[in-house]
Structure formats: structure tokens, C-alpha cells
Design a protein around this motif. Structure first.
Motif, PDB file in Angstrom:
ATOM      1  N   UNK A 130       0.844  -1.180   0.000  1.00 39.46           N
ATOM      2  CA  UNK A 130       0.000   0.000   0.000  1.00 39.46           C
ATOM      3  C   UNK A 130       0.883   1.236   0.000  1.00 39.46           C
ATOM      4  N   UNK A 131       0.338   2.331  -0.516  1.00 36.51           N
ATOM      5  CA  UNK A 131       1.136   3.541  -0.597  1.00 36.51           C
ATOM      6  C   UNK A 131       0.237   4.768  -0.578  1.00 36.51           C
ATOM      7  N   UNK A 171       0.121   8.865  -2.034  1.00 27.60           N
ATOM      8  CA  UNK A 171       0.641   9.857  -2.947  1.00 27.60           C
ATOM      9  C   UNK A 171      -0.082  11.180  -2.702  1.00 27.60           C
ATOM     10  N   UNK A 205      -0.994  14.667  -5.078  1.00 30.74           N
ATOM     11  CA  UNK A 205      -1.008  15.162  -6.447  1.00 30.74           C
ATOM     12  C   UNK A 205      -1.178  16.665  -6.427  1.00 30.74           C
ATOM     13  N   UNK A 265       2.156  12.999  -9.511  1.00 34.55           N
ATOM     14  CA  UNK A 265       2.021  12.244  -8.264  1.00 34.55           C
ATOM     15  C   UNK A 265       3.380  12.078  -7.613  1.00 34.55           C
ATOM     16  N   UNK A 290      -4.299  17.053  -3.175  1.00 36.83           N
ATOM     17  CA  UNK A 290      -5.171  15.916  -3.435  1.00 36.83           C
ATOM     18  C   UNK A 290      -4.373  14.657  -3.113  1.00 36.83           C
ATOM     19  N   UNK A 312      -3.964  10.466  -2.692  1.00 31.56           N
ATOM     20  CA  UNK A 312      -4.430   9.169  -3.159  1.00 31.56           C
ATOM     21  C   UNK A 312      -3.740   8.048  -2.389  1.00 31.56           C
ATOM     22  N   UNK A 314      -1.461  -2.750  -4.120  1.00 32.01           N
ATOM     23  CA  UNK A 314      -1.154  -3.707  -5.175  1.00 32.01           C
ATOM     24  C   UNK A 314      -0.833  -5.048  -4.531  1.00 32.01           C
ATOM     25  N   UNK A 362      -0.163  -4.215 -10.975  1.00 24.66           N
ATOM     26  CA  UNK A 362      -0.934  -2.996 -11.112  1.00 24.66           C
ATOM     27  C   UNK A 362      -1.246  -2.406  -9.756  1.00 24.66           C
ATOM     28  N   UNK A 363      -1.189  -1.085  -9.678  1.00 27.91           N
ATOM     29  CA  UNK A 363      -1.655  -0.394  -8.471  1.00 27.91           C
ATOM     30  C   UNK A 363      -3.114  -0.029  -8.648  1.00 27.91           C
ATOM     31  N   UNK A 367      -6.020   2.409  -7.225  1.00 27.73           N
ATOM     32  CA  UNK A 367      -6.093   3.679  -6.522  1.00 27.73           C
ATOM     33  C   UNK A 367      -7.458   3.923  -5.899  1.00 27.73           C
ATOM     34  N   UNK A 368      -7.450   4.596  -4.760  1.00 29.58           N
ATOM     35  CA  UNK A 368      -8.667   5.085  -4.169  1.00 29.58           C
ATOM     36  C   UNK A 368      -9.158   6.315  -4.916  1.00 29.58           C
ATOM     37  N   UNK A 369     -10.320   6.840  -4.524  1.00 29.04           N
ATOM     38  CA  UNK A 369     -10.930   7.968  -5.254  1.00 29.04           C
ATOM     39  C   UNK A 369     -10.312   9.318  -4.932  1.00 29.04           C
ATOM     40  N   UNK A 377      -1.136   5.208 -16.839  1.00 28.42           N
ATOM     41  CA  UNK A 377      -2.370   5.294 -16.074  1.00 28.42           C
ATOM     42  C   UNK A 377      -3.196   6.468 -16.601  1.00 28.42           C
ATOM     43  N   UNK A 385      -9.862   8.514  -9.213  1.00 33.77           N
ATOM     44  CA  UNK A 385      -8.507   8.041  -9.000  1.00 33.77           C
ATOM     45  C   UNK A 385      -7.920   7.524 -10.309  1.00 33.77           C
ATOM     46  N   UNK A 386      -6.665   7.111 -10.250  1.00 36.60           N
ATOM     47  CA  UNK A 386      -5.996   6.610 -11.447  1.00 36.60           C
ATOM     48  C   UNK A 386      -6.375   5.163 -11.703  1.00 36.60           C
ATOM     49  N   UNK A 424       0.595  -1.797 -19.483  1.00 38.15           N
ATOM     50  CA  UNK A 424       1.926  -1.882 -18.892  1.00 38.15           C
ATOM     51  C   UNK A 424       2.832  -2.761 -19.740  1.00 38.15           C
ATOM     52  N   UNK A 428       9.265  -1.551  -5.329  1.00 41.76           N
ATOM     53  CA  UNK A 428       8.145  -1.968  -6.139  1.00 41.76           C
ATOM     54  C   UNK A 428       7.293  -0.778  -6.552  1.00 41.76           C
TER      55      UNK A 428
END
Lengths: 114, 114
Positions: free
Chosen positions: A32-33, A35, A37, A43, A88, A90, A94, A102-103, A105-107, B36, B43-44, B49, B100
């Protein structure tokens, strides 16, 4: 439905008032991460976590804290928000399978610090 | 270290015209590359890829991208733009064996005129 949820979606606060933005995923993802923006900057990664109790700094960690006590949750904490943290935000997750996965993303959470 | 440069913060095309969004990367080891898309107030989500193998990668909504090692590029194309393609597009790179978490470009806003 597989998803990443963030709360709140919108937040207006004042300088110095501690706040937490929650992030939760229901896909049993390892990674999890967070970001932020900003216009013209794209990002930028704040923090990431590769597993429970394992977190590491990203590119812009100053002024933020995170924790990963459970696999599904990864809250972002601003102990003393400042106006330059208006942005903003996010959260993303993954699977962490070791291949370039693929990551998801939340809204997003739009934060304004006055 | 890895980095991504997206040429042009804004690209404007007419509906039905070719879409070309440019992305160049910097990496000392073989990269994994991503595009993306971010629709307004969302979100993205992953478009496509490149990991290994075929250098021409096809994604969702008719988009494709070609990995050109000699040019360190991963440009995104679509033969015919649709109004619904108007969005922000982000290129991202992750190096094999590294963190990652990918590094994102600053984004390109695609504007589609009727």
C-alpha cells in the motif's frame, strides 16, 4: 466489489489541527502507498508499506506519518498540518507478487489547510 | 535511480484524430513501464503496462504503447480520439529489482475538441 476506499473525500481544516485520512482495501493486497497530487508536479509518493508493520519513506514524507497495523488499512496522519499540505491525496494498493503488478487507486481525498 | 519525463503538460486534438502522448524514461536497468489514466474527479486506473516480451503493448479503450529501448521511450497512442478520452494521463516507471513503487511523470492533460 474490489476497491480501495478513502475517508474523508473532502476535508477543510486549520493549521496545526491533527487529522487522519483513512485508507482501506478489500483485496488482501500486500503493498500500500500514499501519494499527493499537485498541479504541474504529478504524483509524488509520501510513504509506502510492503507488509504489516513495514513502512518506508517515499519522496516527500516530511510532515506525514503512517502506520500499518493491519493488512487492509493504511492511514495517513498529519500531526500538525500546514497550508503547504493542501493537496489531493491518493491511497493505492497492489498485490505485491514480485512482478510489476498494477496499483489500484482510491478515489482521492482533497485536503485544504487554512 | 529511475525517472520519467512526459513531454507536454497539455495535448489538444480533434475528435477522430491521432492521439500521441510522449513519455521518456531514465533507468540504468531494464524498466517496467506503465500508463495510467485519471478521469475528472476520479482516482488513477491502469491503461497498459510493459514488463518483458513484445514491445508493442495494447491496453484498454483502444490505446497502445511501444517500448523503444534505443530511444528510452514509451509513447502512448490511439488512432482515433474520442471525446471520452479527455483525461489526465500519467506515465510511470519501475526498475526491476528496485522498489516496487513506480515513479510517476508529471502528467499530460488530453483535450479533445469536437
Amino acid at each position: 466489489e474490489a476497491q480501495v476506499t478513502q475517508n474523508p473525500r473532502y476535508l477543510i481544516t486549520v493549521t496545526g489541527k491533527k487529522l487522519t485520512v483513512t485508507c482501506s482495501q478489500n483485496m488482501n493486497h500486500e503493498y500500500m502507498s500514499w501519494y499527493r497530487q499537485d498541479p504541474g508536479l504529478g504524483l509524488r509518493q509520501i510513504y509506502y508499506s510492503m507488509n504489516v508493520e513495514v513502512t518506508d519513506k517515499g519522496d516527500v514524507p516530511e510532515g506525514y506519518k503512517v502506520s500499518r497495523k493491519e493488512k487492509r488499512n493504511f492511514p495517513l496522519i498529519l500531526e500538525s498540518p500546514s497550508p503547504n499540505q493542501t493537496s489531493l491525496y491518493f491511497c493505492a494498493s497492489s498485490p505485491g507478487t514480485g512482478i510489476p503488478d498494477t496499483q489500484y487507486f482510491g478515489p482521492g481525498t482533497r485536503l485544504t489547510v487554512l | 535511480a529511475q525517472s520519467v519525463t512526459q513531454l507536454g503538460s497539455h495535448v489538444s486534438v480533434s475528435e477522430g484524430a491521432l492521439v500521441l502522448l510522449r513519455c521518456n524514461y531514465s533507468s540504468s536497468v531494464p524498466p517496467y513501464l506503465f500508463w495510467y489514466v485519471q478521469y475528472p474527479n476520479q482516482g488513477l486506473q491502469l491503461l497498459l503496462k510493459y514488463t518483458t516480451g513484445a514491445t508493442l503493448v495494447k491496453g484498454i479503450n483502444g490505446f497502445e504503447a511501444e517500448f523503444k529501448k534505443s530511444e528510452t521511450s514509451f509513447h502512448l497512442t490511439k488512432p482515433s480520439a474520442h471525446m471520452s478520452d479527455a483525461a489526465e494521463y500519467f506515465c510511470a516507471v519501475r526498475v526491476s529489482g528496485g522498489s516496487y513503487i513506480p515513479t510517476f511523470g508529471r502528467g499530460t492533460s488530453l483535450i479533445v475538441h469536437p
